[in-house]
Enzyme design. Structure first.
Site, mmCIF file in Angstrom:
data_model
loop_
_atom_site.group_PDB
_atom_site.id
_atom_site.type_symbol
_atom_site.label_atom_id
_atom_site.label_comp_id
_atom_site.label_asym_id
_atom_site.label_seq_id
_atom_site.Cartn_x
_atom_site.Cartn_y
_atom_site.Cartn_z
ATOM 1 C CB SER A 100 5.609 -8.911 -0.332
ATOM 2 O OG SER A 100 5.410 -8.310 -1.584
ATOM 3 C CG HIS A 125 5.332 -12.731 -3.406
ATOM 4 N ND1 HIS A 125 4.017 -12.851 -3.010
ATOM 5 C CD2 HIS A 125 5.629 -11.409 -3.248
ATOM 6 C CE1 HIS A 125 3.553 -11.678 -2.633
ATOM 7 N NE2 HIS A 125 4.513 -10.787 -2.773
#
Length: 203
Positions: A100, A125
């Site tokens: 992330s 993501h």
């Protein structure tokens, strides 16, 4: 060791635990470490360290080691902007997990100086959003979330060389990469197993 020497050592280390002492020594070698979730406290600390080291010597690299599951987008963007603001190059090294916002910061290092250790795992993501409240509040927050998502995808594309469209599609769900796959995608520039392969990591 004499009694006087012991007294000096005790005085010098008073109030410091082993962890503090290690991080201070690393900082003197121009090495900083992101080993937790990204939040405002860690962002403020890392930004201050980058600014300090850049001011001390803008000609020497800073090395940022990353083992982080990600975290706050706003805190991460503060670190990102400070990395770009600093005059010196920022070497990034992914180890363990760079997911992330951890992945984003790994990729934001100076081009050609982004590394991962062989067994690091990298995950990309889209940002998550907890949206609630009145209908008007939800609409405002949804607009801000869409802006943040678009901004992050554009920056990912800038640093990887991928198109915004491809990054947007790939980041729609959790996507995991080995170190080699991260190299092929453009997140990093080198997979290394020894420090000397990074040509003097630590400045």
């Amino acid at each position: 060791m004499t009694k006087n020497q012991a007294g000096v050592m005790t005085s010098a280390t008073a109030g410091l635990n082993l962890s503090d002492s290690v991080y201070e020594r690393l900082l003197r070698e121009r090495i900083i470490f992101l080993g937790t979730q990204v939040d405002d406290d860690i962002a403020n600390k890392l930004c201050a360290q980058i600014l300090l080291l850049s001011a001390e010597d803008p000609t020497r690299d800073i090395s940022l080691y990353i083992n982080s599951p990600g975290g706050s987008v706003t805190a991460g963007m503060a670190i990102y902007d400070t990395m770009q603001f600093a005059e010196c190059d920022i070497r990034t090294v992914g180890m363990g997990l760079a997911a992330s916002m951890g992945q984003f910061l790994l990729t934001a290092g100076t081009k050609g100086k982004r590394y991962a250790l062989p067994h690091a795992r990298i995950m990309m993501h889209q940002p998550s959003a907890g949206i609630g409240g009145s209908a008007a509040d939800i609409a405002i927050m949804a607009e801000q979330f869409a802006h943040t998502k678009r901004e992050l995808n554009e920056l990912q594309a800038l640093h990887t060389g991928k198109s915004v469209e491809q990054v947007t599609a790939d980041a729609d769900r959790d996507r995991w990469f080995t170190a080699q796959e991260a190299l092929e995608y453009g997140f990093i520039d080198h997979v290394i197993s020894h420090a000397n392969q990074a040509n003097g990591i630590g400045g």
